[in-house]
Design a protein around this motif. Structure first.
Motif, PDB file in Angstrom:
ATOM      1  N   GLN A  19       0.852  -1.181   0.000  1.00 58.85           N
ATOM      2  CA  GLN A  19       0.000   0.000   0.000  1.00 58.85           C
ATOM      3  C   GLN A  19       0.897   1.243   0.000  1.00 58.85           C
ATOM      4  N   PRO A  20       0.424   2.355  -0.578  1.00 60.21           N
ATOM      5  CA  PRO A  20       1.258   3.576  -0.635  1.00 60.21           C
ATOM      6  C   PRO A  20       1.786   4.011   0.733  1.00 60.21           C
ATOM      7  N   GLU A  21       0.990   3.860   1.780  1.00 57.14           N
ATOM      8  CA  GLU A  21       1.426   4.295   3.112  1.00 57.14           C
ATOM      9  C   GLU A  21       2.508   3.383   3.710  1.00 57.14           C
ATOM     10  N   GLU A  22       2.782   2.248   3.087  1.00 54.52           N
ATOM     11  CA  GLU A  22       3.833   1.346   3.573  1.00 54.52           C
ATOM     12  C   GLU A  22       5.209   1.669   2.990  1.00 54.52           C
ATOM     13  N   LEU A  23       5.240   2.505   1.976  1.00 57.55           N
ATOM     14  CA  LEU A  23       6.496   2.811   1.289  1.00 57.55           C
ATOM     15  C   LEU A  23       7.214   3.963   1.981  1.00 57.55           C
ATOM     16  N   LEU A  24       8.514   3.796   2.178  1.00 59.56           N
ATOM     17  CA  LEU A  24       9.333   4.796   2.848  1.00 59.56           C
ATOM     18  C   LEU A  24      10.272   5.473   1.851  1.00 59.56           C
ATOM     19  N   THR A  25      10.604   6.708   2.132  1.00 58.56           N
ATOM     20  CA  THR A  25      11.618   7.413   1.362  1.00 58.56           C
ATOM     21  C   THR A  25      12.936   7.310   2.135  1.00 58.56           C
ATOM     22  N   PRO A  26      14.074   7.525   1.471  1.00 59.65           N
ATOM     23  CA  PRO A  26      15.348   7.507   2.200  1.00 59.65           C
ATOM     24  C   PRO A  26      15.377   8.522   3.343  1.00 59.65           C
ATOM     25  N   GLU A  27      14.678   9.637   3.181  1.00 59.87           N
ATOM     26  CA  GLU A  27      14.659  10.663   4.222  1.00 59.87           C
ATOM     27  C   GLU A  27      13.918  10.209   5.477  1.00 59.87           C
ATOM     28  N   GLN A  28      13.062   9.213   5.355  1.00 54.07           N
ATOM     29  CA  GLN A  28      12.307   8.694   6.500  1.00 54.07           C
ATOM     30  C   GLN A  28      13.057   7.608   7.255  1.00 54.07           C
ATOM     31  N   MET A  29      14.218   7.232   6.772  1.00 55.03           N
ATOM     32  CA  MET A  29      14.951   6.107   7.356  1.00 55.03           C
ATOM     33  C   MET A  29      16.269   6.553   7.962  1.00 55.03           C
ATOM     34  N   ARG A  30      16.682   5.835   8.985  1.00 53.22           N
ATOM     35  CA  ARG A  30      18.011   5.967   9.568  1.00 53.22           C
ATOM     36  C   ARG A  30      18.495   4.558   9.893  1.00 53.22           C
ATOM     37  N   VAL A  31      19.704   4.243   9.488  1.00 49.44           N
ATOM     38  CA  VAL A  31      20.307   2.948   9.780  1.00 49.44           C
ATOM     39  C   VAL A  31      21.693   3.215  10.353  1.00 49.44           C
ATOM     40  N   ALA A  55      26.388   6.167  10.927  1.00 49.08           N
ATOM     41  CA  ALA A  55      25.228   6.199  10.029  1.00 49.08           C
ATOM     42  C   ALA A  55      25.578   5.546   8.695  1.00 49.08           C
ATOM     43  N   ALA A  56      24.672   4.712   8.196  1.00 53.42           N
ATOM     44  CA  ALA A  56      24.846   4.086   6.882  1.00 53.42           C
ATOM     45  C   ALA A  56      24.293   5.014   5.813  1.00 53.42           C
ATOM     46  N   ASP A  57      24.854   4.934   4.625  1.00 54.69           N
ATOM     47  CA  ASP A  57      24.330   5.694   3.492  1.00 54.69           C
ATOM     48  C   ASP A  57      23.084   4.994   2.969  1.00 54.69           C
ATOM     49  N   ILE A  58      22.056   5.786   2.677  1.00 52.40           N
ATOM     50  CA  ILE A  58      20.807   5.246   2.138  1.00 52.40           C
ATOM     51  C   ILE A  58      20.564   5.921   0.794  1.00 52.40           C
ATOM     52  N   ASN A  59      20.462   5.103  -0.241  1.00 51.53           N
ATOM     53  CA  ASN A  59      20.316   5.585  -1.602  1.00 51.53           C
ATOM     54  C   ASN A  59      19.002   5.066  -2.171  1.00 51.53           C
ATOM     55  N   ALA A  60      18.204   5.950  -2.762  1.00 53.28           N
ATOM     56  CA  ALA A  60      16.905   5.549  -3.309  1.00 53.28           C
ATOM     57  C   ALA A  60      17.033   4.491  -4.393  1.00 53.28           C
ATOM     58  N   ASP A  61      18.138   4.496  -5.132  1.00 53.83           N
ATOM     59  CA  ASP A  61      18.312   3.544  -6.230  1.00 53.83           C
ATOM     60  C   ASP A  61      18.960   2.236  -5.806  1.00 53.83           C
ATOM     61  N   GLN A  62      19.861   2.293  -4.817  1.00 53.38           N
ATOM     62  CA  GLN A  62      20.626   1.104  -4.454  1.00 53.38           C
ATOM     63  C   GLN A  62      20.363   0.590  -3.052  1.00 53.38           C
ATOM     64  N   GLY A  63      19.539   1.273  -2.280  1.00 48.71           N
ATOM     65  CA  GLY A  63      19.190   0.801  -0.949  1.00 48.71           C
ATOM     66  C   GLY A  63      20.175   1.241   0.113  1.00 48.71           C
ATOM     67  N   ILE A  64      20.296   0.426   1.141  1.00 51.42           N
ATOM     68  CA  ILE A  64      21.138   0.734   2.289  1.00 51.42           C
ATOM     69  C   ILE A  64      22.526   0.164   2.051  1.00 51.42           C
ATOM     70  N   GLU A  65      23.523   1.019   2.152  1.00 49.08           N
ATOM     71  CA  GLU A  65      24.901   0.578   1.948  1.00 49.08           C
ATOM     72  C   GLU A  65      25.500   0.162   3.286  1.00 49.08           C
ATOM     73  N   VAL A  66      25.771  -1.124   3.400  1.00 46.87           N
ATOM     74  CA  VAL A  66      26.335  -1.654   4.641  1.00 46.87           C
ATOM     75  C   VAL A  66      27.596  -2.431   4.280  1.00 46.87           C
ATOM     76  N   GLY A  67      28.733  -1.758   4.395  1.00 40.87           N
ATOM     77  CA  GLY A  67      30.010  -2.361   4.020  1.00 40.87           C
ATOM     78  C   GLY A  67      30.349  -3.591   4.835  1.00 40.87           C
ATOM     79  N   SER A  68      29.903  -3.645   6.105  1.00 41.15           N
ATOM     80  CA  SER A  68      30.226  -4.802   6.937  1.00 41.15           C
ATOM     81  C   SER A  68      29.592  -6.073   6.383  1.00 41.15           C
ATOM     82  N   PHE A  69      28.427  -5.965   5.734  1.00 40.56           N
ATOM     83  CA  PHE A  69      27.826  -7.136   5.101  1.00 40.56           C
ATOM     84  C   PHE A  69      28.718  -7.624   3.974  1.00 40.56           C
ATOM     85  N   ASP A  70      29.213  -6.689   3.169  1.00 43.40           N
ATOM     86  CA  ASP A  70      30.082  -7.051   2.053  1.00 43.40           C
ATOM     87  C   ASP A  70      31.334  -7.760   2.556  1.00 43.40           C
TER      88      ASP A  70
END
Length: 88
Positions: A19-31, A55-70
């Motif tokens: 649903q539209p109300e379930e979608l988040l923008t990068p500005e609404q998130m903090r990781v 703080a992790a980088d959050i990109n609308a096109d590529q998602g959450i960048e978490v180098g530790s996962f890589d």
């Protein structure tokens, strides 16, 4: 990543019932990522290594960048290769 105006993403949202109300923008998130990093400590000159949250980088096109996962994925791939190929 799903909250972009692209036809294929609308198909995915419809298919999975988003649903539209379930979608988040990068500005609404903090990781934040717990990691060892150089930080300033009051009463000490320079920086010291301490566990901290970064703080992790959050990109609308590529998602959450978490180098530790890589890094972890790379290490696990090396272990698997050593197991399979008996590498030293």
């Amino acid at each position: 990543m799903l909250n972009r105006n692209q036809p294929h993403l609308q198909k995915i949202r419809d298919q999975w019932g988003y649903q539209p109300e379930e979608l988040l923008t990068p500005e609404q998130m903090r990781v934040y990522i717990a990691q060892l990093d150089l930080i300033a400590v009051s009463g000490r000159k320079g920086k010291v290594k301490r566990q901290t949250l970064s703080a992790a980088d959050i990109n609308a096109d590529q998602g959450i960048e978490v180098g530790s996962f890589d890094q972890t994925i790379d290490e696990m791939n090396q272990i698997q290769e050593a197991i399979i190929w008996d590498a030293d």
